[in-house]
Design an enzyme around this catalytic site. Structure first.
Site, PDB file in Angstrom:
ATOM      1  N   TRP A  42       1.714  -7.378  26.228  1.00  6.11           N
ATOM      2  CA  TRP A  42       2.117  -7.804  24.886  1.00  6.11           C
ATOM      3  C   TRP A  42       3.510  -8.436  24.874  1.00  6.11           C
ATOM      4  O   TRP A  42       4.417  -7.939  25.513  1.00  6.11           O
ATOM      5  CB  TRP A  42       2.136  -6.611  23.931  1.00  6.11           C
ATOM      6  CG  TRP A  42       0.800  -5.993  23.666  1.00  6.11           C
ATOM      7  CD1 TRP A  42       0.400  -4.730  23.999  1.00  6.11           C
ATOM      8  CD2 TRP A  42      -0.311  -6.601  23.000  1.00  6.11           C
ATOM      9  NE1 TRP A  42      -0.890  -4.518  23.565  1.00  6.11           N
ATOM     10  CE2 TRP A  42      -1.358  -5.650  22.953  1.00  6.11           C
ATOM     11  CE3 TRP A  42      -0.526  -7.869  22.432  1.00  6.11           C
ATOM     12  CZ2 TRP A  42      -2.591  -5.917  22.366  1.00  6.11           C
ATOM     13  CZ3 TRP A  42      -1.762  -8.125  21.851  1.00  6.11           C
ATOM     14  CH2 TRP A  42      -2.773  -7.161  21.827  1.00  6.11           C
ATOM     15  N   LYS A 101      -0.598 -11.879  23.440  1.00  8.56           N
ATOM     16  CA  LYS A 101      -1.056 -11.147  24.619  1.00  8.56           C
ATOM     17  C   LYS A 101      -1.150 -12.104  25.804  1.00  8.56           C
ATOM     18  O   LYS A 101      -2.062 -12.925  25.877  1.00  8.56           O
ATOM     19  CB  LYS A 101      -2.406 -10.480  24.361  1.00  8.56           C
ATOM     20  CG  LYS A 101      -2.700  -9.398  25.386  1.00  8.56           C
ATOM     21  CD  LYS A 101      -3.796  -8.457  24.924  1.00  8.56           C
ATOM     22  CE  LYS A 101      -3.789  -7.203  25.787  1.00  8.56           C
ATOM     23  NZ  LYS A 101      -4.773  -6.225  25.394  1.00  8.56           N
ATOM     24  N   GLU A 111       0.813  -1.226   0.000  1.00  7.75           N
ATOM     25  CA  GLU A 111       0.000   0.000   0.000  1.00  7.75           C
ATOM     26  C   GLU A 111       0.844   1.272   0.000  1.00  7.75           C
ATOM     27  O   GLU A 111       0.321   2.351  -0.229  1.00  7.75           O
ATOM     28  CB  GLU A 111      -0.909   0.024   1.245  1.00  7.75           C
ATOM     29  CG  GLU A 111      -2.026  -1.016   1.250  1.00  7.75           C
ATOM     30  CD  GLU A 111      -1.611  -2.359   1.826  1.00  7.75           C
ATOM     31  OE1 GLU A 111      -0.397  -2.674   1.816  1.00  7.75           O
ATOM     32  OE2 GLU A 111      -2.487  -3.104   2.290  1.00  7.75           O
TER      33      GLU A 111
END
Ligand code: ADP
Length: 544
Positions: free
Chosen positions: A446, A441, A330
């Site tokens: 995290w 998680k 992108e």
């Protein structure tokens, strides 16, 4: 008050025109699918791109028509970039490693009218042709002598098509936002989505790639080899940046094994090459096994997935500047420049390496913000993490013909949500923590799968590693580490755990280590965590 400067549209054809006129004698060297090495000059390439443009027009390819390529890196593919895009048509580069059903989906979704195909992929297209009702013809990228017998409907020979046409053209002056290229994301995180590049975005992106090249410590853009395929995000802009700068271009064709890459780099005096980490890891192992060294290579671009610090250090020790970059389909893709900033060049290598381990510093032209889970923009302190949002002249504004996916990833106020969790420091260096979907998680905190993998790959007997989350009753998720051993190694679980012990936080320690012969890779060379999760992350923990 409006400035009184010329409003000259940016067109990709102007790049090749410039190279043909002022660097006309500089070479493009390709290993061909047919076997031999092919060499010619920018002047000849421009002539043949003109012939291709005439041939396409004769076939009825007008502005806006999509023309697919299914091909390796090589001079004919290079001609397609310019011949198709130069007349306002759209070169849709297709990744042949995708599943055949996906390739059929892409050709139909893009509504491609012609497919240009290398000899290697003729059987693939033969099998798909009955499912491609709107394709008018297939151009086989070879000469008459090597033209195969084929069941492809309306099969045309590339060289025969070109031979009939004149080698000069007045390229049309296109409105600069006219589309010229189309590439679908490889679908690591869902169905492929189309990114439609414009003449303007390609030219500005190429100029940015040139700036990144010019700011290298070992300035080295004399001979450029994109190992990254031309079917993957414009081969990171090399086919546009090299002629823009007058650099020699080297294409490796169908062979990507370390010995063939080494041979091409050495024999053509390649000074800078670009590829995904798995390619560079393979080449490093080859150098270590054979005791060979890379004589001409001054710098190497690496990106597409996280480059392990141990690999970066190993190449740096060999005197090769490692340019670790971050980008996406992108974003054309280049958003960061991994070269060492001028102000750090007087520091010693250990200090410089600290910067090079990061995924580059953001380049001018790409604006960013990092947003936390509550939607707040976090500071550029190099620590606070959040999702990276980007915008800029070579960042997509929407997916091609896909309103649903567009709505999910593009915000109403003009940002593209990357889905990557990162932190940015006050010098613009970016650290990729993980893809949001790949984070583990555990107990509300995290764990970065990338950091875990990098720690494991630093073990000399580990060839490749992947960390994924597996469901856990108490902690919600826990890390599982999959390891590919180097040939001849008998490394076991306990040795890996002991090795990681002083390198990661206690609670990051994988619950288990599983040894596998190989890891599944996506069509663009990334470890397919989706496949691994489907295989190993069962509701009750690890699959048997
Ligand atoms: P796909 O999204 O289909 O896998 P892309 O080539 O567009 O194909 O992948 C872009 C993604 O690759 C980024 O969002 C990021 O997660 C990952 N990536 C790219 N460069 C790096 C890097 N230097 N370090 C870590 N991850 C990277």
């Amino acid at each position: 008050m409006r400035g009184l400067m010329m409003d000259v549209p940016l067109n990709v054809s102007s790049i090749l025109k410039h190279a043909a006129r002022f660097d006309g004698g500089v070479e493009i060297v390709s290993r061909t699918v047919e076997g031999p090495i092919h060499r010619y000059t920018y002047r000849e390439a421009a002539g043949r791109a003109a012939q291709l443009a005439h041939a396409l027009r004769a076939l009825g390819v007008e502005e806006g028509v999509r023309v697919a390529t299914v091909a390796w890196n090589g001079y004919r593919h290079f001609e397609c970039y310019y011949g198709i895009g130069g007349i306002g048509a759209v070169a849709h580069t297709i990744n042949p490693r995708l599943h055949p059903n996906q390739i059929a989906y892409l050709i139909n979704h893009a509504d491609d009218r012609y497919v240009f195909v290398d000899l290697t992929f003729v059987p693939l297209l033969e099998a798909l042709a009955p499912h491609l009702p709107r394709v008018r013809g297939y151009v086989i990228m070879t000469g008459e002598v090597t033209m195969p017998a084929t069941s492809l409907p309306n099969a045309l020979c590339y060289e025969t098509l070109l031979a009939k046409e004149p080698a000069t053209i007045a390229w049309p002056v296109l409105e600069e936002n006219t589309a010229c290229g189309l590439c679908y994301t490889s679908g690591t995180t869902g169905d492929p989505k189309g990114v439609l590049y414009s003449n303007r975005s390609q030219v500005l992106h190429a100029m940015s790639v040139c700036i990144a090249g010019a700011t290298r410590r070992n300035e080295s853009t004399g001979v450029m080899m994109p190992i990254v395929p031309m079917f993957h995000v414009n081969a990171w802009g090399y086919p546009f940046a090299a002629p823009l700068m007058g650099s020699k271009l080297v294409f490796g064709g169908p062979l990507h094994d370390p010995a063939s890459l080494y041979e091409m780099i050495e024999s053509e005096g390649v000074t800078t090459a670009a590829g995904v980490p798995v390619i560079w890891l393979g080449l490093l192992a080859y150098l270590e096994q054979t005791g060979k060294s890379l004589g001409s290579l001054r710098s190497m671009g690496v990106g597409g997935s996280a480059a392990p610090p141990s690999m970066i250090a190993a190449y740096e020790r060999r005197g090769i500047e490692v340019i670790h970059g971050w980008g996406m389909t992108e974003t054309s893709p280049v958003c960061t420049n991994g070269s060492v900033k001028a102000k750090h060049r007087s520091s010693d290598l250990t200090e410089q390496l600290k910067h090079q381990m990061k995924a580059g510093h953001l380049v001018f032209g790409v604006e960013t913000k990092v947003v936390d889970e509550e939607g707040h923009v976090v500071p550029d302190d190099g620590r606070t993490q959040g999702e990276l949002y980007v915008r800029g002249p070579w960042v997509a504004s929407a997916y091609y013909n896909n309103a649903e996916a567009t709505a999910g990833q593009f915000t109403d106020d003009g940002w593209f949500r990357t889905g990557d969790v990162v932190s940015i420091d006050d010098e613009g260096y970016i650290t990729i923590c993980d893809r949001a979907k790949d984070l583990i998680k555990s107990g509300g905190e995290w764990i970065s799968s990338i950091d875990l993998e990098n720690a494991a790959v630093a073990h000399p007997e580990v060839a490749e590693a992947a960390a994924i989350a597996i469901p856990h009753e108490k902690w919600a998720e826990r890390p599982l580490l999959l390891v590919v051993r180097r040939p001849g190694s008998s490394l076991d679980r306990d040795a890996v755990i002991a090795f990681l012990d002083d390198k990661i936080a206690k609670w990051w320690m994988p619950d288990d280590v599983i040894f596998v012969d190989e890891l599944p890779h996506t069509a663009t060379g990334k470890v397919s965590k989706r496949t691994l999760r489907a295989q190993y992350a069962q509701p009750n923990g690890v699959a048997p």
